[in-house]
Design a protein around this motif. Structure first.
Motif, PDB file in Angstrom:
ATOM      1  N   ASN A  82       0.843  -1.177  -0.011  1.00 16.68           N
ATOM      2  CA  ASN A  82       0.044  -0.090  -0.001  1.00 16.68           C
ATOM      3  C   ASN A  82       0.794   1.164  -0.031  1.00 16.68           C
ATOM      4  O   ASN A  82       1.964   1.229   0.673  1.00 16.68           O
ATOM      5  CB  ASN A  82      -0.833   0.017   1.160  1.00 16.68           C
ATOM      6  CG  ASN A  82      -1.991  -0.985   1.044  1.00 16.68           C
ATOM      7  OD1 ASN A  82      -2.408  -1.265   0.068  1.00 16.68           O
ATOM      8  ND2 ASN A  82      -2.513  -1.428   2.150  1.00 16.68           N
ATOM      9  N   ARG A  83       0.454   2.284  -0.793  1.00 21.06           N
ATOM     10  CA  ARG A  83       1.219   3.518  -0.822  1.00 21.06           C
ATOM     11  C   ARG A  83       0.258   4.505  -0.183  1.00 21.06           C
ATOM     12  O   ARG A  83      -0.917   4.491  -0.296  1.00 21.06           O
ATOM     13  CB  ARG A  83       1.356   3.875  -2.233  1.00 21.06           C
ATOM     14  CG  ARG A  83       2.292   3.129  -2.925  1.00 21.06           C
ATOM     15  CD  ARG A  83       2.579   3.371  -4.291  1.00 21.06           C
ATOM     16  NE  ARG A  83       3.036   2.524  -5.269  1.00 21.06           N
ATOM     17  CZ  ARG A  83       3.493   2.522  -6.294  1.00 21.06           C
ATOM     18  NH1 ARG A  83       3.357   3.605  -7.036  1.00 21.06           N
ATOM     19  NH2 ARG A  83       3.881   1.335  -7.005  1.00 21.06           N
ATOM     20  N   TYR A  84       0.939   5.472   0.423  1.00 21.50           N
ATOM     21  CA  TYR A  84       0.036   6.498   1.211  1.00 21.50           C
ATOM     22  C   TYR A  84       1.160   7.601   1.305  1.00 21.50           C
ATOM     23  O   TYR A  84       2.340   7.508   1.351  1.00 21.50           O
ATOM     24  CB  TYR A  84      -0.439   6.153   2.213  1.00 21.50           C
ATOM     25  CG  TYR A  84       0.565   5.734   3.592  1.00 21.50           C
ATOM     26  CD1 TYR A  84       0.987   6.638   4.623  1.00 21.50           C
ATOM     27  CD2 TYR A  84       0.837   4.535   3.599  1.00 21.50           C
ATOM     28  CE1 TYR A  84       1.876   6.411   5.395  1.00 21.50           C
ATOM     29  CE2 TYR A  84       1.913   4.159   4.594  1.00 21.50           C
ATOM     30  CZ  TYR A  84       2.257   5.060   5.369  1.00 21.50           C
ATOM     31  OH  TYR A  84       3.396   4.686   6.520  1.00 21.50           O
ATOM     32  N   GLN A  85       0.435   8.886   1.327  1.00 22.95           N
ATOM     33  CA  GLN A  85       1.178  10.217   1.695  1.00 22.95           C
ATOM     34  C   GLN A  85       1.263  10.330   3.046  1.00 22.95           C
ATOM     35  O   GLN A  85       0.308  10.409   4.053  1.00 22.95           O
ATOM     36  CB  GLN A  85       0.256  11.185   0.934  1.00 22.95           C
ATOM     37  CG  GLN A  85       0.280  11.178  -0.556  1.00 22.95           C
ATOM     38  CD  GLN A  85       1.690  11.285  -1.254  1.00 22.95           C
ATOM     39  OE1 GLN A  85       2.355  12.236  -0.782  1.00 22.95           O
ATOM     40  NE2 GLN A  85       1.767  10.498  -2.474  1.00 22.95           N
ATOM     41  N   LYS A  86       2.465  10.692   3.525  1.00 23.13           N
ATOM     42  CA  LYS A  86       2.917  10.946   4.870  1.00 23.13           C
ATOM     43  C   LYS A  86       2.051  12.381   5.286  1.00 23.13           C
ATOM     44  O   LYS A  86       2.475  13.242   4.728  1.00 23.13           O
ATOM     45  CB  LYS A  86       4.294  10.957   5.163  1.00 23.13           C
ATOM     46  CG  LYS A  86       4.487  11.149   6.818  1.00 23.13           C
ATOM     47  CD  LYS A  86       6.103  10.694   6.958  1.00 23.13           C
ATOM     48  CE  LYS A  86       6.414  10.756   8.146  1.00 23.13           C
ATOM     49  NZ  LYS A  86       7.670  10.500   8.453  1.00 23.13           N
ATOM     50  N   GLN A  92       5.889  10.151   0.110  1.00 24.76           N
ATOM     51  CA  GLN A  92       5.324   8.769  -0.137  1.00 24.76           C
ATOM     52  C   GLN A  92       5.659   7.839   0.584  1.00 24.76           C
ATOM     53  O   GLN A  92       7.098   7.707   0.809  1.00 24.76           O
ATOM     54  CB  GLN A  92       5.318   8.526  -1.658  1.00 24.76           C
ATOM     55  CG  GLN A  92       4.849   7.352  -1.922  1.00 24.76           C
ATOM     56  CD  GLN A  92       4.538   7.040  -3.642  1.00 24.76           C
ATOM     57  OE1 GLN A  92       5.570   7.440  -4.183  1.00 24.76           O
ATOM     58  NE2 GLN A  92       3.460   6.524  -4.029  1.00 24.76           N
ATOM     59  N   TYR A  95       3.576   0.626   2.913  1.00 25.52           N
ATOM     60  CA  TYR A  95       3.289  -0.500   3.753  1.00 25.52           C
ATOM     61  C   TYR A  95       3.046  -1.766   3.293  1.00 25.52           C
ATOM     62  O   TYR A  95       2.240  -1.957   2.211  1.00 25.52           O
ATOM     63  CB  TYR A  95       2.136  -0.183   4.723  1.00 25.52           C
ATOM     64  CG  TYR A  95       1.705  -1.084   5.767  1.00 25.52           C
ATOM     65  CD1 TYR A  95       2.611  -1.319   6.959  1.00 25.52           C
ATOM     66  CD2 TYR A  95       0.560  -1.941   5.513  1.00 25.52           C
ATOM     67  CE1 TYR A  95       2.252  -2.147   7.791  1.00 25.52           C
ATOM     68  CE2 TYR A  95       0.324  -2.861   6.572  1.00 25.52           C
ATOM     69  CZ  TYR A  95       1.200  -3.014   7.611  1.00 25.52           C
ATOM     70  OH  TYR A  95       0.886  -4.068   8.633  1.00 25.52           O
TER      71      TYR A  95
END
Length: 123
Positions: A82-86, A92, A95
């Protein structure tokens, strides 16, 4: 291409089961596995803790109740990234975990019960 992985290891931290907003049940746990072929300078084989996620009402509850710390399990599933923005920085992040299709407890009921007692502090 096929995305399938199989792990055999010991449960690290206690599993956590939860009911999601969409009505699905989920259990999260970590599996301790040895990294064979990656011995350090002292000849010790390092351990990795692999996050595992399982969806399914009845089996998720069974895993949460019985896959206590130290119990040996087999997991078959697929690797998910999974990619997400901090938050705040916009950086980027990734997880990675195993989304399990099947989790089996390899220990006998007697061993599981002893490990449950140990974890709960009852002896």
């Amino acid at each position: 291409m096929m995305n399938q992985t199989q792990l055999v290891g010991h449960v690290g931290k206690m599993p956590k089961a939860k009911l999601l907003k969409n009505g699905r049940y989920m259990v999260d746990l970590n599996i301790a596995v040895k990294n064979s072929g990656n011995a350090n300078e002292d000849g010790e084989i390092p351990t990795s803790f692999i996050p595992v996620r399982y969806f399914g009402k009845d089996h998720a509850a069974f895993i949460a109740d019985n896959a206590v710390t130290g119990v040996t399990v087999s997991v078959v599933g697929e690797i998910v990234v999974n990619r997400y923005q901090k938050g705040g920085t916009g950086e980027q992040q990734f997880y990675t975990y195993v989304q399990a299709r099947d989790i089996q407890i390899n220990d006998t009921k007697e061993i599981v019960d002893k490990k449950k007692e140990k974890v709960s502090g009852v002896q």
